[in-house]
Design a protein around this motif. Structure first.
Motif, PDB file in Angstrom:
ATOM      1  N   ALA A 295      26.337 -12.534 -62.289  1.00 36.86           N
ATOM      2  CA  ALA A 295      27.353 -11.932 -63.153  1.00 36.86           C
ATOM      3  C   ALA A 295      28.717 -12.587 -63.025  1.00 36.86           C
ATOM      4  CB  ALA A 295      27.482 -10.444 -62.834  1.00 36.86           C
TER       5      ALA A 295
ATOM      6  N   LEU B 123      31.717 -12.491 -65.869  1.00 31.80           N
ATOM      7  CA  LEU B 123      32.877 -11.642 -65.591  1.00 31.80           C
ATOM      8  C   LEU B 123      34.180 -12.428 -65.716  1.00 31.80           C
ATOM      9  CD1 LEU B 123      31.659  -9.463 -62.589  1.00 31.80           C
ATOM     10  CD2 LEU B 123      31.931  -8.787 -64.967  1.00 31.80           C
TER      11      LEU B 123
ATOM     12  N   GLY C  18      34.857 -12.716 -69.314  1.00 36.35           N
ATOM     13  CA  GLY C  18      35.310 -11.405 -69.766  1.00 36.35           C
ATOM     14  C   GLY C  18      36.747 -11.116 -69.369  1.00 36.35           C
TER      15      GLY C  18
ATOM     16  N   PHE D 155      39.656  -9.806 -71.806  1.00 34.05           N
ATOM     17  CA  PHE D 155      40.294  -8.542 -71.433  1.00 34.05           C
ATOM     18  C   PHE D 155      41.806  -8.697 -71.356  1.00 34.05           C
ATOM     19  CE2 PHE D 155      41.784  -5.832 -67.841  1.00 34.05           C
ATOM     20  CZ  PHE D 155      41.572  -4.595 -68.425  1.00 34.05           C
TER      21      PHE D 155
ATOM     22  N   CYS E 279      26.225   0.774 -56.338  1.00 34.51           N
ATOM     23  CA  CYS E 279      27.037   1.207 -57.478  1.00 34.51           C
ATOM     24  C   CYS E 279      28.271   1.925 -56.952  1.00 34.51           C
ATOM     25  CB  CYS E 279      26.244   2.118 -58.406  1.00 34.51           C
ATOM     26  SG  CYS E 279      27.185   2.665 -59.850  1.00 34.51           S
TER      27      CYS E 279
ATOM     28  N   PHE F 246      39.792  -4.955 -62.955  1.00 37.45           N
ATOM     29  CA  PHE F 246      38.760  -5.370 -63.903  1.00 37.45           C
ATOM     30  C   PHE F 246      37.491  -5.775 -63.168  1.00 37.45           C
ATOM     31  CE2 PHE F 246      36.555  -8.890 -66.037  1.00 37.45           C
ATOM     32  CZ  PHE F 246      36.210  -8.280 -67.236  1.00 37.45           C
ATOM     33  N   PHE F 247      37.651  -6.578 -62.117  1.00 33.55           N
ATOM     34  CA  PHE F 247      36.476  -7.020 -61.354  1.00 33.55           C
ATOM     35  C   PHE F 247      35.926  -5.898 -60.479  1.00 33.55           C
ATOM     36  CE2 PHE F 247      38.512 -11.221 -62.118  1.00 33.55           C
ATOM     37  CZ  PHE F 247      37.480 -11.758 -62.854  1.00 33.55           C
TER      38      PHE F 247
ATOM     39  N   THR G  72      33.942  -3.587 -62.977  1.00 36.04           N
ATOM     40  CA  THR G  72      32.771  -4.197 -63.615  1.00 36.04           C
ATOM     41  C   THR G  72      31.736  -4.634 -62.572  1.00 36.04           C
ATOM     42  OG1 THR G  72      33.988  -6.311 -63.683  1.00 36.04           O
ATOM     43  CG2 THR G  72      33.986  -4.961 -65.682  1.00 36.04           C
ATOM     44  N   TYR G  73      32.176  -5.341 -61.559  1.00 33.41           N
ATOM     45  CA  TYR G  73      31.249  -5.756 -60.495  1.00 33.41           C
ATOM     46  C   TYR G  73      30.756  -4.540 -59.722  1.00 33.41           C
ATOM     47  CZ  TYR G  73      29.324  -9.348 -57.390  1.00 33.41           C
ATOM     48  OH  TYR G  73      28.481 -10.180 -56.695  1.00 33.41           O
TER      49      TYR G  73
ATOM     50  N   LEU H  91      29.703  -1.913 -60.930  1.00 38.13           N
ATOM     51  CA  LEU H  91      28.543  -1.322 -61.599  1.00 38.13           C
ATOM     52  C   LEU H  91      27.247  -1.650 -60.863  1.00 38.13           C
ATOM     53  CD1 LEU H  91      29.467  -2.068 -65.312  1.00 38.13           C
ATOM     54  CD2 LEU H  91      29.256   0.213 -64.287  1.00 38.13           C
TER      55      LEU H  91
END
Length: 411
Positions: A205, A209, A212, A216, A316, A365-366, A369-370, A372
């Protein structure tokens, strides 16, 4: 008066410098933070511990964050005490959450002391220096296994977060044509981040990312000059990818879009998420305790579909506190995230505060998203970077506002 003001400003800079050092030092090992943190505490206690200063924490923008954070900390403490076998030093454990709270408070405290222009200047300087040291350690000291270098997931998270912070702080401060050239400083750091994501990191990912991130930030940057720069970076990345596809070896799209590829990306995570939901259902109020996920997962493993891989956590960020400490603690954590994001988006309305807001946005942001699919954004090495910078933004956002009338500048 000028001499006294200059002396106080020097002490403010000292506090900021030692705080920034304490933010970066844990990336090389948690123990390295102690000398910087002790000096920081000494400077704050000696020079800035006054009744007027502490009133800042009752400001309308900051108080809700601190209240929810304190409530979350107390819920984690209660769960840890309730479960005698809890591992307090684990990622979701009390000591790590307490350190997050401490760094947020220190960040808010230092943020209230420092003027915005001065703060942005030192953040640019120290994030550049920190990034250079991060790159040198990665490329020239490959045998080093301390800090984030002990785990590839932690290492990847650190590189992504620092890159996001750098892009945010520089691009958020690009408001004039003359300042566009300064953004060129980012190019070598961006190139390394992409090189790392493709050649070094084991994460599927990381590259996506990074792409992204630029899209973003292009949405969030307040000025047209900053938008031009970030969009140019984004288009350059896209064009480079297209050129690679055209002139490089042909892609095997069948393999790229196959179910095997998707299974490789998700791997064992769906089983971990299913197990986490089951554990939340069975232990809704106090959770299972921190650091105990593995032993509960081993009991559920025969009932789960797919690969039989033993996991030590839920993989998660959004589930881990629900599982370990219960639904109420999980909701408190999600509420805390919402309040932090609210601070970030509100800061973008102020041109002077936008660089700091975009820096924190790049980091989060990371993290979000990471987070997740991984728990590394919450690891102890990342806590000062994530929560310390958030505290800086929170503290500086209330500095000089009408809601803080009665707070005296320390001169």
């Amino acid at each position: 008066m000028n001499g006294l003001q200059k002396k106080v400003e020097e002490k403010e800079i000292q506090a900021l410098v030692f705080f920034l050092c304490s933010v970066f030092a844990p990336l090389w090992g948690v123990g390295y933070v102690l000398p910087f943190l002790l000096v920081l505490v000494f400077i704050l206690l000696k020079n800035f511990l006054q009744e007027e200063t502490w009133r800042i924490f009752r400001a309308k923008k900051l108080a809700p964050v601190l209240i929810v954070f304190a409530l979350f900390l107390l819920l984690v403490l209660f769960s840890s005490l309730y479960h005698a076998e809890s591992k307090w030093g684990s990622t979701e454990g009390f000591w790590v959450v307490l350190s997050a709270f401490i760094f947020f408070v220190f960040g808010a405290f230092v943020g209230t002391l420092t003027g915005r222009k001065k703060l942005v200047f030192y953040l640019k300087l120290y994030f550049c220096l920190g990034s250079v040291l991060l790159i040198l350690t990665t490329t020239y000291f490959k045998s080093f296994q301390g800090g984030v270098w002990g785990s590839m997931n932690d290492h990847t998270t650190a590189v992504l977060m620092v890159t996001g912070a750098l892009c945010g702080i520089f691009l958020g401060d690009t408001r004039e044509t003359s300042s566009i050239g300064v953004a060129a400083i980012l190019l070598p750091f961006i190139v390394f981040a992409f090189y790392f994501s493709v050649k070094i990191s084991s994460s599927d990912a990381a590259f996506l990312l990074l792409v992204g991130l630029f899209f973003f930030l292009s949405i969030l940057v307040p000025g047209r000059h900053a938008f031009a720069v970030i969009w140019a970076f984004f288009l350059l990345i896209i064009c480079t990818g297209i050129a690679f596809m055209v002139f490089g070896e042909p892609f095997n799209f069948k393999s790229l879009l196959s179910t095997q590829r998707l299974e490789s990306f998700l791997s064992f995570r769906p089983q971990g998420w299913l197990a986490s939901l089951s554990l939340i259902r069975e232990n809704p109020w106090t959770g299972i305790g921190s650091g105990l996920y593995k032993q509960f997962y081993e009991v559920l493993l025969p009932l789960l579909p797919g690969k039989k891989v033993v996991l030590s956590h839920s993989h998660c960020l959004y589930l881990v506190y629900f599982v370990a400490h219960g639904v109420v603690a999980g909701i408190a954590f999600i509420t805390l995230l919402a309040l932090i994001l609210r601070l970030v988006f509100n800061s973008l309305k102020d041109p002077e505060l936008a660089p700091l807001g975009l820096m924190v946005a790049g980091i989060w942001f990371f993290a979000l998203t990471y987070g997740l699919v991984e728990l590394t954004p919450a690891s102890r090495e990342m806590v000062p970077l994530l929560w310390g910078t958030s505290g800086l933004l929170a503290g500086n956002s209330v500095r000089g506002k009408a809601e803080c009338i009665g707070i005296k500048r320390l001169i």
